[in-house]
Design an enzyme around this catalytic site. Structure first.
Site, PDB file in Angstrom:
ATOM      1  N   ASP A  42     -56.513  38.210 -35.811  1.00 51.33           N
ATOM      2  CA  ASP A  42     -55.418  39.173 -35.906  1.00 51.33           C
ATOM      3  C   ASP A  42     -54.991  39.715 -34.544  1.00 51.33           C
ATOM      4  OD1 ASP A  42     -55.205  38.910 -38.611  1.00 51.33           O
ATOM      5  OD2 ASP A  42     -56.399  40.674 -39.098  1.00 51.33           O
TER       6      ASP A  42
ATOM      7  N   ASN B 123     -48.266  47.407 -35.139  1.00 49.01           N
ATOM      8  CA  ASN B 123     -49.208  48.081 -36.030  1.00 49.01           C
ATOM      9  C   ASN B 123     -48.976  49.583 -36.094  1.00 49.01           C
ATOM     10  OD1 ASN B 123     -50.577  45.940 -37.058  1.00 49.01           O
ATOM     11  ND2 ASN B 123     -52.440  46.224 -35.877  1.00 49.01           N
TER      12      ASN B 123
ATOM     13  N   ASN C 169     -54.832  52.939 -39.191  1.00 49.22           N
ATOM     14  CA  ASN C 169     -54.368  53.934 -40.157  1.00 49.22           C
ATOM     15  C   ASN C 169     -55.319  54.053 -41.348  1.00 49.22           C
ATOM     16  OD1 ASN C 169     -52.174  55.563 -41.638  1.00 49.22           O
ATOM     17  ND2 ASN C 169     -52.421  53.792 -42.978  1.00 49.22           N
TER      18      ASN C 169
ATOM     19  N   SER D 138     -58.486  53.163 -41.454  1.00 48.49           N
ATOM     20  CA  SER D 138     -59.772  53.695 -40.980  1.00 48.49           C
ATOM     21  C   SER D 138     -59.714  55.211 -40.810  1.00 48.49           C
ATOM     22  CB  SER D 138     -60.150  53.043 -39.648  1.00 48.49           C
ATOM     23  OG  SER D 138     -60.339  51.654 -39.802  1.00 48.49           O
TER      24      SER D 138
END
Length: 255
Positions: free
Chosen positions: A44, A114, A158, A160
């Site tokens: 990722d 992200n 976010n 987490s």
């Protein structure tokens, strides 16, 4: 729809580089200026790098997992790649635009796929005012930080930080505090994608704060604005049976 003109790119890991060589031998390698699709091999993190690198081209990006998590990637496979890419379902993403002004007055702009996060730099908690579209919504948030996440990034930092997972096509952004001390009961908000969010840092010399848009960090900020960049589109390709929308939906039911 992409056909056979592929530009392969891979992370620096031995496994990804070896796979890239095999695929180039089998399917050939086109320059990014001549290609119809980018095939990215890695995890990722590398996928985010690839999206930033080719964002301006508008080329669709098809990722195959040669990393650890691979949430943004398809399963790796060397057979029938042309058919898989051609049948891929497009998910369109828009990045966030961060405009950060530091204590010297310097203004830095950066894009985030992200999230944009504000984080305290020292042992002192941060004190941040939050305004939405010119209206103050949180006069003083005492916290370790706060972030704005896109739907694609909602399953990362976010999540987490106990923020919500957002469907890709929900048309909203997540505003999520990080270890908030006051107000204790505020858990964040869902904002329309058209919202313009402004963060003002109180006591910014005593309580320094950094702003991070994906991999771009600005230290000692005084004011940061965040808004979606609707004029920039990132096209990701996923195998129809396991597209990004379905993955994000499934994440909400992992116990």
């Amino acid at each position: 729809m992409p056909s056979a003109r592929i530009h392969f790119t891979a992370s620096e890991t031995e496994d990804a580089q070896a796979a890239c060589k095999r695929l180039i031998h089998q399917y050939g390698q086109h320059s990014s200026s001549d290609a119809e699709v980018i095939v990215a091999l890695g995890g990722d993190g590398f996928m985010l790098e690839t999206m930033h690198r080719f964002m301006a081209t508008g080329l669709p990006i098809y990722g195959m997992n040669k990393g650890t998590v691979g949430f943004l990637m398809n399963n790796y496979g060397e057979e029938n790649l042309i058919e898989r890419v051609t049948a891929g379902k497009i998910t369109r993403l828009h990045p966030l635009k961060m405009t950060a002004k530091d204590l010297s007055g310097k203004v830095t702009e950066a894009l985030a796929i992200n999230e944009v996060s504000l984080l305290r730099e020292s042992r002192q908690t941060a004190k941040i005012r939050i305004s939405i579209d010119g209206h103050v919504k949180v006069e003083e948030l005492t916290c370790d930080g706060v972030l704005v996440a896109t739907p694609a990034g909602s399953t990362a930092y976010n999540f987490s930080a106990h923020g919500p997972i957002l469907p890709v096509n929900a048309g909203v952004l997540a505003l999520t505090p990080i270890s908030a001390f006051r107000p204790r009961r505020w858990r964040g908000a869902l904002l329309p994608r058209e919202a313009k969010i402004e963060f003002t840092i109180y006591e910014n010399r005593k309580r320094p704060v950094s702003a991070v848009a994906d991999a771009v960090e600005v230290r000692d900020v005084s004011v940061v604005t965040v808004e979606e960049a609707p004029d920039i589109t990132i096209n990701l390709l996923f195998d129809p049976e396991h597209n990004l929308e379905q993955r994000i939906l499934d994440e909400q039911f992992i116990l």
